[in-house]
Design an enzyme around this catalytic site. Sequence first.
Site, mmCIF file in Angstrom:
data_model
loop_
_atom_site.group_PDB
_atom_site.id
_atom_site.type_symbol
_atom_site.label_atom_id
_atom_site.label_comp_id
_atom_site.label_asym_id
_atom_site.label_seq_id
_atom_site.Cartn_x
_atom_site.Cartn_y
_atom_site.Cartn_z
ATOM 1 C CE LYS A 116 7.961 90.405 20.897
ATOM 2 N NZ LYS A 116 7.436 89.946 19.650
ATOM 3 C CD GLU A 200 9.511 91.144 28.643
ATOM 4 O OE1 GLU A 200 10.748 91.192 27.885
ATOM 5 O OE2 GLU A 200 8.986 92.180 28.386
ATOM 6 C CG HIS A 235 -0.460 94.504 25.089
ATOM 7 N ND1 HIS A 235 0.247 95.277 26.352
ATOM 8 C CD2 HIS A 235 -1.193 93.671 25.506
ATOM 9 C CE1 HIS A 235 -0.315 94.428 27.137
ATOM 10 N NE2 HIS A 235 -0.955 93.663 26.772
ATOM 11 N NE ARG A 292 7.195 94.579 11.341
ATOM 12 C CZ ARG A 292 6.683 95.570 11.965
ATOM 13 N NH1 ARG A 292 6.627 96.737 11.599
ATOM 14 N NH2 ARG A 292 5.935 95.319 13.119
#
Length: 674
Positions: A116, A200, A235, A292
């Site tokens: 990421k 973040e 999440h 994917r």
Amino acid sequence: MFQTLLIANRGEIACRVAATARRLGLRTVAVYSDADADAQHVRACDQAVRIGGPEPRDSYLKIDAILAAARATGAHAIHPGYGFLSENEQFARACEDAGLIFVGPPAQAIAAMGSKSAAKSLMESAGVPLVPGYHGDNQDPNFLLQQADSIGYPVLIKASAGGGGKGMRIVESSDAFLEALRSCQREAAGSFGDDRVLIERYITKPRHIEIQVFGDQHGQYVYLFERDCSVQRRHQKVIEEAPAPGMTPERRQAMGEAAIAAARAVNYVGAGTVEFIAEQDGRFYFMEMNTRLQVEHPVTELITGHDLVEWQLRVADGQPLPARQEQLRIDGHAIEVRIYAENPDNDFLPSIGTLRTLRYPDHAAFAPGPVRIDSGVRQGSVISPFYDPMIAKVITHGTDREQARRRLIRTLADTQVAGVHTNKTFLQRLLGDAAFAQADLDTGLIPRRHAALFPAHDAVPAAVLALAASAVLARQGIGGRGPTAGQPADPWADQTGWRIGNQYHQTLSLVAGEQQYNLRLEHLEHNWRMQLADTVHTLDWHAINTPQRPDTHTVRIWLDGVEHRADVLQDGHQLQVRLDGVDWALDLFDPLLAAGQSQDEGHGGRLTAPMPGKIIALNVSTGASVKRGDVLLVMEAMKMEHAILAPADGTVTEVFFVVGDQVPEGAELAAMEH
């Protein structure tokens, strides 16, 4: 096209790929672990190869074993599904080195987007807007704490190599950061073999919108529109729908072009998903790219009319994309939910056991259509602690969002699952919630609507209790006749509990949650009565079952003259009554069992495992003083962490396991003195 495809995965995605490959005339090979020897995906393929033990690291994550299976069966290509090795750069490269076609992007594209942090740096250089945060290589805990403090709370810690909510925590304050960081790193290491994280700023009331992209080996790209995956818990996506409610054509084009730019930046090939976090005003920021196929791809298939697995296989074979951007259209609306073996009333803890009953409505199909079911299990399958506890994906399509929503609610109501706890009723409430119905969406919808989605347990209706009691009597060999049946000519043929000179009566105790209902059932002068508390009801009933469904009675009752019908499943002392689309779970109270349990009440301070799992962290030792709510140890089950907390202030007198131990459900983990 290549002729033999090995599917390096399990569950519904392996079944889904096998079905498409068969339609294209390909031969398919399944791989399986010891826990999956009789699994649905094994039966769905032409050939199957055992690759190891039940733990994923001993089977579905073993690259050498999968490649050996491909060589042994003469496979030309490998489809990785999703999860496990699907986004593993080493696996893609190993397939390429072995001369096998990897049905996915090139290894270098997986590497570019697999981290990421690296992906965000790449997007930043390409001018794609990013959420403020730290995506660097310095993983020193104190340095990360300083970064979080400078970003400002709340912040989101995310595993750099992960997805699906694994290794992700929201942190509200500086003093909670380090403990959350340690938990994320453990979960990330266990799920992905990489404990690196990024940080973040956590955006309040965000929407999660993702774009389906496709690239071929000839440099052509398209986007197949967007999916809204905002409704989440921990999440993890709970509801996915396409198109996104409120999406304007201009914003759709902007997000689609940004997604294609991301794919072009890494020379992407195959199916990919570019995920964005969006403000309520429409501003969007790049989050990550999943290299994917996604679990929620069926909603895209239903609104576009294209089979994305077929696209994957054709692109992997070197064929051009089956459609150009200007040929793609949105038709109607589609919504997907996932039925999981989990208990929403117990913090969504996974439920392990045998699927005693699994029945879908007659109008559901295992193929594209108004109602579609994607599943990798069947009635009789075992939900084990080793893998994700998903039972099925249920997807509906409609001319508009409202039709798709109502169709999905009805499909869930007509689906019957027994043997494990499920989230089916919770999903029905969620789809029917006013906020969701009005498309008032954000990733905090479930906690925001907690009171409506997790109501206090209502009193069980008298009709449900009467249906359950009638099924219990039927299982005992006592027959009901219904209000219009005549009396038997021979009294010895009477199965209603006839007695000489006295009425038949029986007391049953049924438990729902913490509420116990005591029923007195009487048969007097050819009539049944049911007494509940101070109310006496007239009761007539008739129950039948069949050899095909020996554990289920179809019951008709006439309670005070009003007719009710339901299927009642009995598994030991557990009963499930399905009435008007609502499942009621009841326990038949056993006084002997209760007496045995009461003798153990003096053994206070016991801490037991809520499910089978593995001990992955011990925070205490014998003699430690703890406060109520302290984390004593952490278990891992079904790829998720579960903290065992101190129930009160006290002293730990004994710890019975060490890190790495597998423990069964109900095992005593530690003992405390309060």
